[in-house]
Design an enzyme around this catalytic site. Sequence first.
Site, PDB file in Angstrom:
ATOM      1  N   LEU A  55      15.757  54.949  43.886  1.00 46.09           N
ATOM      2  CA  LEU A  55      16.304  55.572  45.090  1.00 46.09           C
ATOM      3  C   LEU A  55      15.144  55.806  46.053  1.00 46.09           C
ATOM      4  CD1 LEU A  55      18.903  58.316  44.009  1.00 46.09           C
ATOM      5  CD2 LEU A  55      19.341  56.275  45.389  1.00 46.09           C
ATOM      6  N   ASP A  56      15.309  55.449  47.316  1.00 39.29           N
ATOM      7  CA  ASP A  56      14.266  55.687  48.305  1.00 39.29           C
ATOM      8  C   ASP A  56      13.951  57.179  48.387  1.00 39.29           C
ATOM      9  OD1 ASP A  56      14.082  53.007  48.973  1.00 39.29           O
ATOM     10  OD2 ASP A  56      15.599  53.153  50.554  1.00 39.29           O
ATOM     11  N   PRO A  57      12.717  57.537  48.770  1.00 41.91           N
ATOM     12  CA  PRO A  57      12.355  58.959  48.846  1.00 41.91           C
ATOM     13  C   PRO A  57      13.318  59.797  49.696  1.00 41.91           C
ATOM     14  CG  PRO A  57      10.398  57.606  49.039  1.00 41.91           C
ATOM     15  CD  PRO A  57      11.563  56.657  49.047  1.00 41.91           C
TER      16      PRO A  57
END
Length: 315
Positions: A55-57
């Site tokens: 998951l992207d930050p």
Amino acid sequence: MIGADAAPRSRRGRQPARVHGILPLNKSAGMTSFDAVRAVRRVLGERRVGHAGTLDPSATGLLPICVGQATRLVDFLHQQPKRYHCVVRLGERSDTMDLEGTVSHVADASHVTEPAVRAALVRFEGDVQQVPPMHSAVRHDGRHLYELAREGVEVEREPRTVHIGSIRVIAFRGGPIAEAELDVVSGKGAYMRVLASDLGDLLGTGGLLSWLERTSYGPMTITDSVTLEQLEAMEDPGSALLGPDVAVSYMPRVDLPPQLAVQVRRGQSVWLARVPEPRPRGAVRAHGPEGELICVGELAGTMLRPTKVLASGAA
């Protein structure tokens, strides 16, 4: 549930994992997926920890963390569908395809209507081609694309076929910068950022992903998840883990009697006196007499050939 063991040190001198299972972590914004893995390692006191699906930050939501023997099942977990709640902003574009990058105005999106968005989204359902973004964990010549992007280097990326099962418009807010709130079910490797950008290109306005939450992953949902803060506050953090069989819950189940379970634990193929109906073919999951997951295997007729055996105590 988890399995615990008090086994002696392994042949390599390392203490085997004490707990095994899958943690349905609710990742907060600003945390990388690797940050989450490091935190879970610390809280559980385990080395064998890995995530299933970055998951992207800036994204939030369900990030499955595999612990102990469950790390051997990550590839099977990847095969399960994921569900996302996201917001696509139309009229803008970004070099990262989200708000983390440099955002530029592209066009006035006032003319875009909800029916137009719905009609355009039909083009993105089913098997579709996506070009991985430069700001992604995909590797090129041994390096992550995001590493090259940070150096200002852009390389050619081959389109990949991904599957998007369904896209539903939850809400639409029109205006010069319009927003489409979506519910998306997708398979392995699909980027919501690319979907947002491609949708904007199709509508002629440009588009970016302004918000993303993963709401389910296989049989796990966001309501089943725990935050890192909740995990740290637990007297027994290991109790938050689900069984390793969550990773293979979509496979037909075969239950083994004690004698066959012993043989399969040794990696031996066995003949089954009884198989489920309708009779499965191909990959199955085999459970022992106590219900514990023993292996993933191939079933040909009534012969079970184990292909990935879990160590005893990894129930």
